[in-house]
Design a protein around this motif. Structure first.
Motif, PDB file in Angstrom:
ATOM      1  N   GLN A 105       0.832  -1.203   0.000  1.00 47.49           N
ATOM      2  CA  GLN A 105       0.000   0.000   0.000  1.00 47.49           C
ATOM      3  C   GLN A 105       0.872   1.260   0.000  1.00 47.49           C
ATOM      4  OE1 GLN A 105      -2.575   0.518   3.399  1.00 47.49           O
ATOM      5  NE2 GLN A 105      -4.058   1.627   2.159  1.00 47.49           N
ATOM      6  N   ARG A 106       1.930   1.267   0.812  1.00 46.38           N
ATOM      7  CA  ARG A 106       2.827   2.427   0.829  1.00 46.38           C
ATOM      8  C   ARG A 106       3.471   2.647  -0.530  1.00 46.38           C
ATOM      9  NH1 ARG A 106       3.677   0.200   5.771  1.00 46.38           N
ATOM     10  NH2 ARG A 106       5.525  -0.954   5.133  1.00 46.38           N
ATOM     11  N   LEU A 107       3.893   1.577  -1.175  1.00 44.04           N
ATOM     12  CA  LEU A 107       4.520   1.700  -2.496  1.00 44.04           C
ATOM     13  C   LEU A 107       3.526   2.207  -3.532  1.00 44.04           C
ATOM     14  CD1 LEU A 107       6.708  -1.527  -2.542  1.00 44.04           C
ATOM     15  CD2 LEU A 107       7.502   0.835  -2.363  1.00 44.04           C
ATOM     16  N   GLU A 108       2.290   1.750  -3.456  1.00 44.96           N
ATOM     17  CA  GLU A 108       1.268   2.223  -4.388  1.00 44.96           C
ATOM     18  C   GLU A 108       0.990   3.711  -4.178  1.00 44.96           C
ATOM     19  OE1 GLU A 108      -0.007   0.753  -6.971  1.00 44.96           O
ATOM     20  OE2 GLU A 108       0.890  -1.190  -6.590  1.00 44.96           O
ATOM     21  N   ARG A 109       0.949   4.133  -2.927  1.00 47.59           N
ATOM     22  CA  ARG A 109       0.740   5.561  -2.645  1.00 47.59           C
ATOM     23  C   ARG A 109       1.884   6.395  -3.206  1.00 47.59           C
ATOM     24  NH1 ARG A 109      -0.960   4.979   3.461  1.00 47.59           N
ATOM     25  NH2 ARG A 109      -3.134   4.440   3.182  1.00 47.59           N
ATOM     26  N   GLN A 110       3.097   5.908  -3.035  1.00 49.12           N
ATOM     27  CA  GLN A 110       4.256   6.627  -3.553  1.00 49.12           C
ATOM     28  C   GLN A 110       4.209   6.718  -5.071  1.00 49.12           C
ATOM     29  OE1 GLN A 110       7.640   4.550  -1.997  1.00 49.12           O
ATOM     30  NE2 GLN A 110       7.410   5.400   0.048  1.00 49.12           N
ATOM     31  N   ALA A 111       3.652   5.699  -5.707  1.00 47.90           N
ATOM     32  CA  ALA A 111       3.551   5.684  -7.164  1.00 47.90           C
ATOM     33  C   ALA A 111       2.379   6.550  -7.630  1.00 47.90           C
ATOM     34  CB  ALA A 111       3.385   4.260  -7.661  1.00 47.90           C
ATOM     35  N   GLY A 112       1.562   7.029  -6.690  1.00 41.54           N
ATOM     36  CA  GLY A 112       0.468   7.921  -7.042  1.00 41.54           C
ATOM     37  C   GLY A 112      -0.863   7.242  -7.256  1.00 41.54           C
ATOM     38  N   TRP A 113      -0.956   5.961  -6.880  1.00 41.40           N
ATOM     39  CA  TRP A 113      -2.219   5.255  -7.041  1.00 41.40           C
ATOM     40  C   TRP A 113      -2.456   4.373  -5.844  1.00 41.40           C
ATOM     41  CZ3 TRP A 113      -3.999   0.248  -7.159  1.00 41.40           C
ATOM     42  CH2 TRP A 113      -5.313   0.082  -7.605  1.00 41.40           C
ATOM     43  N   CYS A 114      -3.663   4.415  -5.325  1.00 40.99           N
ATOM     44  CA  CYS A 114      -4.040   3.575  -4.201  1.00 40.99           C
ATOM     45  C   CYS A 114      -5.487   3.139  -4.404  1.00 40.99           C
ATOM     46  CB  CYS A 114      -3.910   4.348  -2.886  1.00 40.99           C
ATOM     47  SG  CYS A 114      -4.424   3.407  -1.454  1.00 40.99           S
ATOM     48  N   PRO A 115      -5.785   1.834  -4.337  1.00 38.76           N
ATOM     49  CA  PRO A 115      -7.161   1.378  -4.566  1.00 38.76           C
ATOM     50  C   PRO A 115      -8.179   2.077  -3.696  1.00 38.76           C
ATOM     51  CG  PRO A 115      -5.684  -0.497  -4.278  1.00 38.76           C
ATOM     52  CD  PRO A 115      -4.897   0.752  -4.000  1.00 38.76           C
TER      53      PRO A 115
END
Length: 67
Positions: free
Chosen positions: A52-62
């Protein structure tokens, strides 16, 4: 806990329609982790948190996309 195990679990869920349907019944992250563990994947809550942290850093979170 293993990041590579989480990746394997996700790949299996993406490629196996029966597994994907079964996982849709999980109502929480903990249930998802327990389902993966029952299937033999060495994953834990920490792996999901890291993803989840990596997805947030990439600019996308489900969760952000849904809400």
């Amino acid at each position: 806990m293993s990041w590579s195990e989480l990746e394997r679990f996700v790949e299996a869920a993406e490629s196996d329609p029966a597994l994907r349907r079964a996982l849709r019944h999980c109502r929480s992250r903990q249930e998802l982790v327990l389902a993966g563990q029952r299937l033999g994947y060495a994953i834990g809550m920490g792996d999901l948190g890291q993803a989840q942290r990596l997805e947030r850093q990439a600019g996308w979170c489900p969760e952000a996309a849904a809400g």
